[in-house]
Design a protein around this motif. Sequence first.
Motif, PDB file in Angstrom:
ATOM      1  N   THR A  45       0.935  -1.205  -0.003  1.00  0.00           N
ATOM      2  CA  THR A  45       0.063   0.096   0.157  1.00  0.00           C
ATOM      3  C   THR A  45       1.047   1.291  -0.059  1.00  0.00           C
ATOM      4  O   THR A  45       0.266   2.320  -0.199  1.00  0.00           O
ATOM      5  N   ASP A  46       2.163   1.197   0.082  1.00  0.00           N
ATOM      6  CA  ASP A  46       3.002   2.358   0.176  1.00  0.00           C
ATOM      7  C   ASP A  46       2.898   3.138   1.424  1.00  0.00           C
ATOM      8  O   ASP A  46       3.019   4.234   1.307  1.00  0.00           O
ATOM      9  N   GLU A  47       2.473   2.740   2.462  1.00  0.00           N
ATOM     10  CA  GLU A  47       2.348   3.434   3.632  1.00  0.00           C
ATOM     11  C   GLU A  47       3.561   3.145   4.590  1.00  0.00           C
ATOM     12  O   GLU A  47       4.103   2.183   4.396  1.00  0.00           O
ATOM     13  N   LYS A  70       2.937   7.686  -1.919  1.00  0.00           N
ATOM     14  CA  LYS A  70       3.560   8.567  -2.492  1.00  0.00           C
ATOM     15  C   LYS A  70       2.377   9.158  -3.509  1.00  0.00           C
ATOM     16  O   LYS A  70       1.627   8.162  -4.051  1.00  0.00           O
ATOM     17  N   ILE A  71       2.408  10.450  -3.898  1.00  0.00           N
ATOM     18  CA  ILE A  71       1.227  11.005  -4.681  1.00  0.00           C
ATOM     19  C   ILE A  71       1.881  11.649  -5.907  1.00  0.00           C
ATOM     20  O   ILE A  71       1.216  12.363  -6.724  1.00  0.00           O
ATOM     21  N   ASP A  72       3.438  11.450  -5.972  1.00  0.00           N
ATOM     22  CA  ASP A  72       4.043  12.062  -7.052  1.00  0.00           C
ATOM     23  C   ASP A  72       5.318  11.137  -7.459  1.00  0.00           C
ATOM     24  O   ASP A  72       5.891  10.520  -6.713  1.00  0.00           O
ATOM     25  N   ARG A  73       5.300  11.153  -9.195  1.00  0.00           N
ATOM     26  CA  ARG A  73       6.263  10.204  -9.410  1.00  0.00           C
ATOM     27  C   ARG A  73       7.587  10.509  -9.513  1.00  0.00           C
ATOM     28  O   ARG A  73       8.619   9.690  -9.685  1.00  0.00           O
ATOM     29  N   ASN A  74       7.896  11.584  -9.219  1.00  0.00           N
ATOM     30  CA  ASN A  74       9.277  12.436  -9.173  1.00  0.00           C
ATOM     31  C   ASN A  74      10.041  12.672  -7.860  1.00  0.00           C
ATOM     32  O   ASN A  74      10.995  13.183  -7.644  1.00  0.00           O
ATOM     33  N   SER A  75       9.144  12.307  -6.725  1.00  0.00           N
ATOM     34  CA  SER A  75       9.733  12.606  -5.404  1.00  0.00           C
ATOM     35  C   SER A  75       8.976  11.650  -4.480  1.00  0.00           C
ATOM     36  O   SER A  75       8.073  10.764  -4.533  1.00  0.00           O
ATOM     37  N   LYS A  76       9.310  11.959  -3.223  1.00  0.00           N
ATOM     38  CA  LYS A  76       8.843  11.314  -2.001  1.00  0.00           C
ATOM     39  C   LYS A  76       7.395  11.912  -1.466  1.00  0.00           C
ATOM     40  O   LYS A  76       7.061  11.655  -0.130  1.00  0.00           O
ATOM     41  N   THR A  77       6.884  12.792  -2.193  1.00  0.00           N
ATOM     42  CA  THR A  77       5.666  13.571  -1.705  1.00  0.00           C
ATOM     43  C   THR A  77       4.485  12.564  -1.297  1.00  0.00           C
ATOM     44  O   THR A  77       4.157  11.783  -1.757  1.00  0.00           O
ATOM     45  N   ARG A  78       4.222  12.765  -0.054  1.00  0.00           N
ATOM     46  CA  ARG A  78       3.055  12.116   0.662  1.00  0.00           C
ATOM     47  C   ARG A  78       2.124  12.705   1.654  1.00  0.00           C
ATOM     48  O   ARG A  78       2.763  13.671   2.163  1.00  0.00           O
ATOM     49  N   GLY A 160      25.151  19.852  -6.539  1.00  0.00           N
ATOM     50  CA  GLY A 160      25.912  18.872  -6.878  1.00  0.00           C
ATOM     51  C   GLY A 160      25.316  17.633  -6.884  1.00  0.00           C
ATOM     52  O   GLY A 160      25.808  16.606  -7.120  1.00  0.00           O
ATOM     53  N   VAL A 161      23.922  17.472  -6.433  1.00  0.00           N
ATOM     54  CA  VAL A 161      23.373  16.197  -6.422  1.00  0.00           C
ATOM     55  C   VAL A 161      22.914  15.847  -7.738  1.00  0.00           C
ATOM     56  O   VAL A 161      22.360  16.413  -8.755  1.00  0.00           O
ATOM     57  N   LYS A 162      23.383  14.754  -8.106  1.00  0.00           N
ATOM     58  CA  LYS A 162      23.359  14.077  -9.550  1.00  0.00           C
ATOM     59  C   LYS A 162      22.418  12.703  -9.582  1.00  0.00           C
ATOM     60  O   LYS A 162      21.725  12.534 -10.446  1.00  0.00           O
ATOM     61  N   LYS A 163      22.266  12.212  -8.316  1.00  0.00           N
ATOM     62  CA  LYS A 163      21.555  10.822  -8.226  1.00  0.00           C
ATOM     63  C   LYS A 163      20.375  11.125  -7.177  1.00  0.00           C
ATOM     64  O   LYS A 163      20.455  11.183  -5.980  1.00  0.00           O
ATOM     65  N   PHE A 164      18.954  10.955  -7.561  1.00  0.00           N
ATOM     66  CA  PHE A 164      17.932  11.181  -7.074  1.00  0.00           C
ATOM     67  C   PHE A 164      17.376   9.657  -6.366  1.00  0.00           C
ATOM     68  O   PHE A 164      17.486   8.791  -7.173  1.00  0.00           O
ATOM     69  N   GLU A 165      16.401   9.933  -5.172  1.00  0.00           N
ATOM     70  CA  GLU A 165      15.966   8.681  -4.433  1.00  0.00           C
ATOM     71  C   GLU A 165      14.680   8.628  -4.007  1.00  0.00           C
ATOM     72  O   GLU A 165      14.506   9.692  -3.138  1.00  0.00           O
ATOM     73  N   ARG A 166      13.636   7.926  -4.651  1.00  0.00           N
ATOM     74  CA  ARG A 166      12.348   8.072  -4.063  1.00  0.00           C
ATOM     75  C   ARG A 166      11.950   7.038  -2.790  1.00  0.00           C
ATOM     76  O   ARG A 166      11.214   7.335  -2.066  1.00  0.00           O
ATOM     77  N   ARG A 167      12.935   5.762  -2.931  1.00  0.00           N
ATOM     78  CA  ARG A 167      12.530   5.207  -1.637  1.00  0.00           C
ATOM     79  C   ARG A 167      12.940   5.721  -0.237  1.00  0.00           C
ATOM     80  O   ARG A 167      13.833   6.402  -0.158  1.00  0.00           O
ATOM     81  N   SER A 168      12.221   5.190   0.586  1.00  0.00           N
ATOM     82  CA  SER A 168      12.325   5.472   1.923  1.00  0.00           C
ATOM     83  C   SER A 168      13.759   4.870   2.561  1.00  0.00           C
ATOM     84  O   SER A 168      14.154   3.818   1.805  1.00  0.00           O
ATOM     85  N   TYR A 169      14.248   5.504   3.671  1.00  0.00           N
ATOM     86  CA  TYR A 169      15.451   4.702   4.345  1.00  0.00           C
ATOM     87  C   TYR A 169      15.050   3.330   4.649  1.00  0.00           C
ATOM     88  O   TYR A 169      15.714   2.323   4.462  1.00  0.00           O
ATOM     89  N   LEU A 170      13.795   2.933   4.963  1.00  0.00           N
ATOM     90  CA  LEU A 170      13.265   1.633   5.449  1.00  0.00           C
ATOM     91  C   LEU A 170      13.581   0.949   4.113  1.00  0.00           C
ATOM     92  O   LEU A 170      13.972  -0.379   4.260  1.00  0.00           O
ATOM     93  N   LEU A 172      15.239   1.175   1.518  1.00  0.00           N
ATOM     94  CA  LEU A 172      16.614   0.894   1.105  1.00  0.00           C
ATOM     95  C   LEU A 172      17.276  -0.120   2.311  1.00  0.00           C
ATOM     96  O   LEU A 172      18.088  -0.917   1.410  1.00  0.00           O
ATOM     97  N   MET A 173      17.060  -0.042   3.465  1.00  0.00           N
ATOM     98  CA  MET A 173      17.614  -0.798   4.350  1.00  0.00           C
ATOM     99  C   MET A 173      17.139  -2.357   4.160  1.00  0.00           C
ATOM    100  O   MET A 173      17.870  -3.379   4.173  1.00  0.00           O
ATOM    101  N   LEU A 174      15.946  -2.425   3.951  1.00  0.00           N
ATOM    102  CA  LEU A 174      15.348  -4.017   3.720  1.00  0.00           C
ATOM    103  C   LEU A 174      15.906  -4.477   2.342  1.00  0.00           C
ATOM    104  O   LEU A 174      16.041  -5.535   2.229  1.00  0.00           O
ATOM    105  N   GLN A 175      16.153  -3.484   1.405  1.00  0.00           N
ATOM    106  CA  GLN A 175      16.608  -4.084   0.087  1.00  0.00           C
ATOM    107  C   GLN A 175      18.137  -4.433   0.123  1.00  0.00           C
ATOM    108  O   GLN A 175      18.430  -5.373  -0.278  1.00  0.00           O
ATOM    109  N   LYS A 176      18.705  -3.952   0.999  1.00  0.00           N
ATOM    110  CA  LYS A 176      20.057  -4.102   1.346  1.00  0.00           C
ATOM    111  C   LYS A 176      20.319  -5.205   2.038  1.00  0.00           C
ATOM    112  O   LYS A 176      20.940  -6.195   1.750  1.00  0.00           O
ATOM    113  N   GLU A 177      19.397  -5.628   2.925  1.00  0.00           N
ATOM    114  CA  GLU A 177      19.221  -6.864   3.701  1.00  0.00           C
ATOM    115  C   GLU A 177      18.886  -7.976   2.918  1.00  0.00           C
ATOM    116  O   GLU A 177      19.445  -9.115   2.965  1.00  0.00           O
ATOM    117  N   VAL A 178      18.159  -7.803   1.991  1.00  0.00           N
ATOM    118  CA  VAL A 178      17.645  -8.853   0.843  1.00  0.00           C
ATOM    119  C   VAL A 178      19.007  -9.074   0.284  1.00  0.00           C
ATOM    120  O   VAL A 178      19.346 -10.502  -0.211  1.00  0.00           O
TER     121      VAL A 178
END
Length: 184
Positions: A45-47, A70-78, A160-170, A172-178
């Motif tokens: 549900t992305d909550e 999230k309600i926007d495709r280009n950010s973490k807006t919610r 100087g930011v070149k790479k953006f990220e929509r995923r939350s830290y949670l 990212l951390m869960l993906q790293k663990e997998v």
Amino acid sequence: MIEIEVKGYADDGVFERVRERFKLIRTEYHEDTYFRHPCRDFAETDEALRIRIRRFNGHFEAFLTYKGPKIDRNSKTRKEIEVPISDPDKHLEILESLGFEEVLTIEKTREKYYVDKGIIIGLDEVNGLGKFIEIEALAEGEEVVEETVRILREILESLGVKKFERRSYLELMLQKEVNHGEAG
């Protein structure tokens, strides 16, 4: 309230440019504990539901926060609903009594900087993930999201930011663990 947030990967250079250009509000230590709902899958549900313990300048604050999809495709807006709590341990006990389970706790140090009225930058050093920069603004309605995201991205790109990220830290951390076979 809608939290309009753009996040990117950062390095020492990005951190230094922020420190040179903007006024430090304060440095905070965050301990964010996320919960699994007993009847629905927040990953689907992305909550998110979390208890944040924030420490700064010898002070302690805690919040219970719900984050909608999230309600926007280009950010973490919610949509975000956050309430202060005085006893995180008792709130944890209530959540566990209702069938919620702890998923993971994310720890980070955040330097908060004032950019402009209603715009804040966070320089985050996240344990286990590295350095990130987040810029956020709050809005009453969705009609300003697209333009605000554009402005926030331009500010990060100018730093100087070149790479953006929509995923939350949670996420990212869960993906790293997998990826590293650490998930249990």
